[in-house]
Design a protein around this motif. Structure first.
Motif, PDB file in Angstrom:
ATOM      1  N   PRO A 160       9.601   0.646  11.596  1.00  0.00           N
ATOM      2  CA  PRO A 160       8.779   1.684  10.951  1.00  0.00           C
ATOM      3  C   PRO A 160       8.587   1.368   9.466  1.00  0.00           C
ATOM      4  O   PRO A 160       9.551   1.042   8.765  1.00  0.00           O
ATOM      5  N   ALA A 161       7.338   1.446   9.011  1.00  0.00           N
ATOM      6  CA  ALA A 161       7.043   1.063   7.624  1.00  0.00           C
ATOM      7  C   ALA A 161       5.843   1.852   7.124  1.00  0.00           C
ATOM      8  O   ALA A 161       4.962   2.228   7.896  1.00  0.00           O
ATOM      9  N   VAL A 162       5.828   2.087   5.816  1.00  0.00           N
ATOM     10  CA  VAL A 162       4.679   2.747   5.191  1.00  0.00           C
ATOM     11  C   VAL A 162       4.256   1.958   3.960  1.00  0.00           C
ATOM     12  O   VAL A 162       5.027   1.187   3.397  1.00  0.00           O
ATOM     13  N   GLY A 163       3.000   2.183   3.566  1.00  0.00           N
ATOM     14  CA  GLY A 163       2.553   1.774   2.245  1.00  0.00           C
ATOM     15  C   GLY A 163       2.479   3.027   1.395  1.00  0.00           C
ATOM     16  O   GLY A 163       2.488   4.145   1.920  1.00  0.00           O
ATOM     17  N   TYR A 164       2.432   2.856   0.067  1.00  0.00           N
ATOM     18  CA  TYR A 164       2.368   4.017  -0.821  1.00  0.00           C
ATOM     19  C   TYR A 164       1.126   3.978  -1.689  1.00  0.00           C
ATOM     20  O   TYR A 164       0.884   2.989  -2.389  1.00  0.00           O
ATOM     21  N   GLN A 165       0.352   5.069  -1.633  1.00  0.00           N
ATOM     22  CA  GLN A 165      -0.701   5.258  -2.624  1.00  0.00           C
ATOM     23  C   GLN A 165      -0.105   6.071  -3.771  1.00  0.00           C
ATOM     24  O   GLN A 165       0.484   7.125  -3.543  1.00  0.00           O
ATOM     25  N   VAL A 166      -0.253   5.557  -4.972  1.00  0.00           N
ATOM     26  CA  VAL A 166       0.281   6.205  -6.171  1.00  0.00           C
ATOM     27  C   VAL A 166      -0.890   6.594  -7.068  1.00  0.00           C
ATOM     28  O   VAL A 166      -1.675   5.739  -7.460  1.00  0.00           O
ATOM     29  N   THR A 167      -1.000   7.887  -7.353  1.00  0.00           N
ATOM     30  CA  THR A 167      -2.062   8.392  -8.227  1.00  0.00           C
ATOM     31  C   THR A 167      -1.416   9.018  -9.450  1.00  0.00           C
ATOM     32  O   THR A 167      -0.516   9.858  -9.312  1.00  0.00           O
ATOM     33  N   ASP A 168      -1.842   8.589 -10.641  1.00  0.00           N
ATOM     34  CA  ASP A 168      -1.224   9.162 -11.838  1.00  0.00           C
ATOM     35  C   ASP A 168      -2.045  10.334 -12.368  1.00  0.00           C
ATOM     36  O   ASP A 168      -3.089  10.693 -11.812  1.00  0.00           O
ATOM     37  N   ALA A 169      -1.561  10.945 -13.459  1.00  0.00           N
ATOM     38  CA  ALA A 169      -2.195  12.154 -13.999  1.00  0.00           C
ATOM     39  C   ALA A 169      -3.607  11.876 -14.502  1.00  0.00           C
ATOM     40  O   ALA A 169      -4.434  12.784 -14.592  1.00  0.00           O
ATOM     41  N   ASP A 170      -3.902  10.616 -14.841  1.00  0.00           N
ATOM     42  CA  ASP A 170      -5.254  10.260 -15.310  1.00  0.00           C
ATOM     43  C   ASP A 170      -6.195   9.917 -14.165  1.00  0.00           C
ATOM     44  O   ASP A 170      -7.334   9.503 -14.386  1.00  0.00           O
ATOM     45  N   GLY A 171      -5.715  10.016 -12.926  1.00  0.00           N
ATOM     46  CA  GLY A 171      -6.562   9.711 -11.779  1.00  0.00           C
ATOM     47  C   GLY A 171      -6.626   8.235 -11.433  1.00  0.00           C
ATOM     48  O   GLY A 171      -7.463   7.819 -10.618  1.00  0.00           O
ATOM     49  N   LYS A 172      -5.762   7.420 -12.033  1.00  0.00           N
ATOM     50  CA  LYS A 172      -5.701   6.003 -11.657  1.00  0.00           C
ATOM     51  C   LYS A 172      -4.958   5.875 -10.328  1.00  0.00           C
ATOM     52  O   LYS A 172      -3.927   6.536 -10.124  1.00  0.00           O
ATOM     53  N   VAL A 173      -5.480   5.020  -9.456  1.00  0.00           N
ATOM     54  CA  VAL A 173      -4.941   4.971  -8.091  1.00  0.00           C
ATOM     55  C   VAL A 173      -4.647   3.539  -7.676  1.00  0.00           C
ATOM     56  O   VAL A 173      -5.515   2.657  -7.755  1.00  0.00           O
ATOM     57  N   MET A 174      -3.427   3.311  -7.220  1.00  0.00           N
ATOM     58  CA  MET A 174      -3.127   2.013  -6.619  1.00  0.00           C
ATOM     59  C   MET A 174      -2.483   2.233  -5.255  1.00  0.00           C
ATOM     60  O   MET A 174      -1.859   3.260  -4.996  1.00  0.00           O
ATOM     61  N   PHE A 175      -2.696   1.256  -4.372  1.00  0.00           N
ATOM     62  CA  PHE A 175      -2.058   1.323  -3.060  1.00  0.00           C
ATOM     63  C   PHE A 175      -1.294   0.027  -2.839  1.00  0.00           C
ATOM     64  O   PHE A 175      -1.845  -1.067  -2.946  1.00  0.00           O
ATOM     65  N   TYR A 176      -0.008   0.176  -2.552  1.00  0.00           N
ATOM     66  CA  TYR A 176       0.853  -0.957  -2.223  1.00  0.00           C
ATOM     67  C   TYR A 176       1.178  -0.836  -0.736  1.00  0.00           C
ATOM     68  O   TYR A 176       1.761   0.158  -0.303  1.00  0.00           O
ATOM     69  N   ALA A 177       0.777  -1.825   0.030  1.00  0.00           N
ATOM     70  CA  ALA A 177       0.877  -1.716   1.484  1.00  0.00           C
ATOM     71  C   ALA A 177       2.255  -2.096   2.029  1.00  0.00           C
ATOM     72  O   ALA A 177       2.526  -1.877   3.214  1.00  0.00           O
ATOM     73  N   GLY A 178       3.130  -2.653   1.186  1.00  0.00           N
ATOM     74  CA  GLY A 178       4.437  -3.094   1.693  1.00  0.00           C
ATOM     75  C   GLY A 178       4.266  -4.228   2.679  1.00  0.00           C
ATOM     76  O   GLY A 178       3.314  -5.012   2.597  1.00  0.00           O
TER      77      GLY A 178
END
Ligand SMILES: [Zn+2]
Ligand SMILES: [Zn+2]
Length: 256
Positions: free
Chosen positions: A139-157
């Motif tokens: 079982p595994a997930v990736g993480y989408q990280v959104t900061d307060a300025d609306g910048k978004v990155m996704f790390y798929a692991g």
């Protein structure tokens, strides 16, 4: 958002570390190279560690970080899906191989576990975190990280082919995605839940179809022995898709 690549590979040797990212000094993602890359002061700033899955190259610095913070009088949160937290509690923080820092010291233990529910956005240390399931051998997930300025990155692991469902849920400006092996090992990779440059090309084509754009792409989790071939093959993929794909390296910093 500033992202530091602490470890960019799937195994460790001189000049190569296992996969770890640090977002704005406070949010770590995966724990393959946290302690060896960061001073005690930097370790003390880590408010939360997100783990994508239970494999050793992604969790191994959790006991080392916990001991370091214990001795340094600081605390942190370890956040992941139940499967990964269970494995960590059973096998690493189990009072046999190392102390269970979830209960030490009392009354304010060094680490606390936070269970992450996939597909449900939650606020963690000022970021909006969305865990999205990916296909891997456990079982595994990736993480989408959104900061307060609306910048978004996704790390798929660690993720193998078949990410179309994942793409429907995320909208990153930056995609950090694994490319473990070169195309010579494409059959092994597909079976083991990993990507090669050709498999990445298919996943990016699927991303473009689903989302209508391509993000900036950074490849990570390379096998150091195959990196020369991966570099050549990734350059061809970037040219074909007319997008930017760079290979991560230890010490790389990315600003969004
Ligand atoms: Zn891995
Ligand atoms: Zn893995």
């Amino acid at each position: 958002m500033n992202i530091r690549v602490l470890g960019a590979h799937n195994c460790e040797r001189k000049n190569f570390k296992m996969v770890s990212l640090l977002v704005d000094d406070v949010l770590a993602i995966d724990a393959g190279a946290l302690t060896s890359s960061l001073s005690l002061e930097e370790q003390r700033k880590i408010k939360a560690v997100l783990l994508t899955h239970q494999h050793y190259d992604h969790v191994r610095d959790i006991p080392a970080l916990a001991m370091s913070l214990f001795l340094g009088g600081a605390t942190t949160r370890i956040c992941s899906i139940p499967a990964a937290l269970d494995v960590l509690a059973r096998n690493l923080l189990n009072n046999e191989i190392y102390p269970d820092f979830r209960h030490k010291p009392e009354p304010k233990p060094t680490v606390s576990f936070t269970v992450i529910e996939p597909n449900k956005a939650e606020a963690i240390e000022g970021y909006t975190i969305l865990a999205v399931p990916v296909s891997h051998s456990v079982p595994a997930v990736g993480y989408q990280v959104t900061d307060a300025d609306g910048k978004v990155m996704f790390y798929a692991g660690d993720a193998g082919p078949g990410l179309a469902d994942c793409w429907r849920q995320v909208s990153p400006q930056l995609l950090i995605i694994e490319v473990t092996a070169s195309d010579e090992y494409i059959e092994w990779a597909a079976g083991a839940g990993h990507l090669t440059p050709s498999l990445l090309k298919q996943e990016l084509a699927s991303f473009q179809k689903v989302k209508g754009y391509l993000p900036q792409v950074v490849a990570i989790h390379m096998n150091p022995s195959l990196e020369a071939e991966i570099t050549v093959e990734i350059a061809a993929v970037a040219k074909t898709l007319d997008c930017s794909i760079t290979l991560a390296y230890e010490g790389m910093e990315i600003s969004l």
